[in-house]
Design an enzyme around this catalytic site. Structure first.
Site, PDB file in Angstrom:
ATOM      1  N   HIS A 235      -2.025   2.423  -0.670  1.00  0.00           N
ATOM      2  CA  HIS A 235      -2.042   1.649  -1.916  1.00  0.00           C
ATOM      3  C   HIS A 235      -1.254   2.412  -2.978  1.00  0.00           C
ATOM      4  O   HIS A 235      -1.344   3.634  -3.059  1.00  0.00           O
ATOM      5  CB  HIS A 235      -3.503   1.474  -2.367  1.00  0.00           C
ATOM      6  N   CYS A 273       0.748  -4.010  -3.459  1.00  0.00           N
ATOM      7  CA  CYS A 273      -0.073  -4.424  -4.596  1.00  0.00           C
ATOM      8  C   CYS A 273       0.875  -4.810  -5.723  1.00  0.00           C
ATOM      9  O   CYS A 273       1.495  -3.947  -6.357  1.00  0.00           O
ATOM     10  CB  CYS A 273      -1.021  -3.307  -5.029  1.00  0.00           C
ATOM     11  N   HIS A 300      -2.197  -7.181  -2.053  1.00  0.00           N
ATOM     12  CA  HIS A 300      -3.003  -7.464  -3.248  1.00  0.00           C
ATOM     13  C   HIS A 300      -2.121  -8.283  -4.165  1.00  0.00           C
ATOM     14  O   HIS A 300      -1.070  -7.795  -4.595  1.00  0.00           O
ATOM     15  CB  HIS A 300      -3.348  -6.171  -3.997  1.00  0.00           C
ATOM     16  N   ASP A 351      -6.181 -10.208  -6.170  1.00  0.00           N
ATOM     17  CA  ASP A 351      -6.644  -8.945  -6.742  1.00  0.00           C
ATOM     18  C   ASP A 351      -7.002  -9.191  -8.199  1.00  0.00           C
ATOM     19  O   ASP A 351      -6.232  -9.825  -8.923  1.00  0.00           O
ATOM     20  CB  ASP A 351      -5.526  -7.915  -6.627  1.00  0.00           C
ATOM     21  N   HIS A 352      -8.082  -8.698  -8.596  1.00  0.00           N
ATOM     22  CA  HIS A 352      -8.575  -8.844  -9.973  1.00  0.00           C
ATOM     23  C   HIS A 352      -8.545 -10.315 -10.415  1.00  0.00           C
ATOM     24  O   HIS A 352      -7.742 -11.098  -9.948  1.00  0.00           O
ATOM     25  CB  HIS A 352      -7.780  -8.010 -10.976  1.00  0.00           C
ATOM     26  N   TYR A 369     -13.430  -7.926 -10.977  1.00  0.00           N
ATOM     27  CA  TYR A 369     -13.994  -8.462  -9.734  1.00  0.00           C
ATOM     28  C   TYR A 369     -14.982  -9.600  -9.975  1.00  0.00           C
ATOM     29  O   TYR A 369     -16.069  -9.644  -9.413  1.00  0.00           O
ATOM     30  CB  TYR A 369     -14.560  -7.318  -8.886  1.00  0.00           C
TER      31      TYR A 369
HETATM   32  C1  DNO Z   1      -8.625  -1.542  -8.124  1.00  0.00           C
HETATM   33  C2  DNO Z   1      -8.153  -1.349  -6.753  1.00  0.00           C
HETATM   34  C3  DNO Z   1      -7.976   0.099  -6.372  1.00  0.00           C
HETATM   35  C4  DNO Z   1      -7.802   0.202  -4.882  1.00  0.00           C
HETATM   36  C5  DNO Z   1      -7.638   1.600  -4.365  1.00  0.00           C
HETATM   37  C6  DNO Z   1      -7.179   1.544  -2.931  1.00  0.00           C
HETATM   38  O1  DNO Z   1      -9.093  -2.577  -8.455  1.00  0.00           O
HETATM   39  O2  DNO Z   1      -7.017  -2.078  -6.480  1.00  0.00           O
HETATM   40  O3  DNO Z   1      -9.069   0.815  -6.767  1.00  0.00           O
HETATM   41  O4  DNO Z   1      -8.914  -0.297  -4.251  1.00  0.00           O
HETATM   42  O5  DNO Z   1      -6.767   2.320  -5.128  1.00  0.00           O
HETATM   43  O6  DNO Z   1      -7.295   2.777  -2.351  1.00  0.00           O
END
Ligand code: DNO
Length: 394
Positions: A235, A273, A300, A351-352, A369
């Protein structure tokens, strides 16, 4: 066939229930055994118990996020050999249990960092942002990091001091708590003192040394992952630049070229991501998705609006500076290639998401989240996927 729609779930304490995830339309779950201390191995038994709980609600555990890398591995100090052996066991045990993607990062000390976790967005929902000057005020005047002033020009230092002096005590407290929050899924926050100590332990370590430690880690882990049928998905750093004097080495295409050159194994993959890479002004996410398509193990999808100076705000998934349709198209072209070769489908997660009004009724939602915000994101992304597939015959 198509991308696999997944959802991050923090386990039994997550205020979002598995049934809600299922009804949001995800089929795959992304989770971690957050109760196991960083560095310890995840046993087959504990993995299978979590897996069974997920399957009981009609979902599948596809991705482990994160399997955290112990700080001593990143520094190659202390018991790092032991932590690497444990990490190998975790990867083997996950593979044996059918969890075939491991998302991890190599950020020293802190995972993601924001300066405000409760920004009122233009539609009234709550989102997060990062402001470079505010973060610098934390660094210079709250953390009082030794040597920090060397990282800022005189003019910047003056501006930041004025900004700091204009902040109320409550603002300063809130900023401190925000930065110290710690890892998603963990209830543990740093104290200022512990943060200072943890940073001090990296004193003198520059990017090349950290890069070398990552390479050594990968040389140990990738062969084990390959044997176990697991794809490791590194990531990016969030934000993708040096903070608090700590090196960060997963920030752009050049970094990825270097990291990926360590091994051509299919087990050595990336988490694309779009939000983390997208925070850096010079990153073109469509180009990155295209160039690194073969190495994408997990995606992500989220969006940011950003400035050249390193400020960014988390947007709705289809708004902001990341060309989401372009990224989706690149991923779908790769998905099609994999389908034609009988390869695995690409998992993505929204993501988010913003904290929307109905989310406020749930307690303990970790920033980003939410149920409704992510459900909106997933629905939009699913529609985008379908539209692109249909129109391009993919
Ligand atoms: C935050 C996430 C990160 C992710 C880590 C992966 O919301 O995208 O914390 O889980 O960095 O290792």
């Amino acid at each position: 066939m198509g991308l696999v729609q997944t959802w991050r779930w923090f386990g039994p304490n997550d205020p979002v229930a598995l049934q809600e995830i299922r009804q949001a339309g995800a089929t795959g779950v992304v989770t971690a055994l957050h109760q196991i201390p960083v560095g310890e191995a995840w046993s087959v038994e504990e993995i299978r118990t979590r897996k069974a709980a997920i399957e009981a609600d009609g979902l599948t555990w596809l991705v482990a996020e994160s399997v955290p890398v112990h700080e001593e591995i990143k520094k190659r100090t202390g018991d790092y050999r032991r932590w690497i052996e444990n990490y190998k066991r975790t990867v083997q045990n996950l593979g044996r249990s059918g969890v075939t993607v491991v998302c991890y990062n190599f950020m020293p000390v802190l995972d993601w960092v924001r300066t405000d976790l409760r920004v009122v967005f233009r539609d009234g929902s709550i989102t997060t942002k990062f402001e470079a000057d505010i973060f610098a005020a934390f660094d210079l005047f709250i953390l009082n990091r030794p040597g920090a002033e060397k990282d800022y020009s005189e003019a910047d230092g003056d501006r930041i001091r004025r900004l700091y002096e204009g902040m109320s005590e409550a603002d300063k407290d809130r900023l401190t708590q925000t930065v110290l929050l710690g890892l998603p899924g963990s209830l543990e926050a740093y104290s200022l003192e512990r943060l200072r100590t943890a940073i001090g332990e990296y004193e003198g370590m520059r990017a090349p040394a950290l890069r070398e430690n990552l390479q050594e880690f990968l040389k140990d882990i990738i062969p084990v992952a390959e044997e176990s049928g697991v794809r490791m998905a590194i990531h990016p750093d969030d934000p993708p630049w040096q903070i608090l004097g700590l090196p960060r080495i997963v920030t752009d295409s050049d970094d990825l070229d270097e990291i990926l050159s360590v091994s051509n194994s299919p087990a050595h993959g990336i988490t694309l991501c779009t939000g983390s890479y997208g925070a850096k002004h010079s990153n073109d996410l469509v180009d990155m998705a295209t160039r690194f398509a073969h190495r994408i193990a997990f995606v992500h999808l989220r969006n940011v609006s950003r400035t050249e100076r390193g400020d960014f705000l988390e947007e709705n998934h289809l708004e902001g500076d990341v060309d989401m349709p372009g990224v989706m198209r690149a991923i779908l072209v790769e998905q099609k290639r994999r389908e034609s070769e009988g390869g695995r489908d690409i998992p993505f997660r929204p993501d988010h998401g913003h904290l929307m009004q109905p989310d406020a009724q749930k307690h303990g939602i970790y920033p980003g989240y939410s149920l409704f915000g992510r459900m909106r994101g997933l629905a939009e992304l699913r529609g985008l996927e379908l539209g692109i597939r249909r129109s391009m015959n993919l």
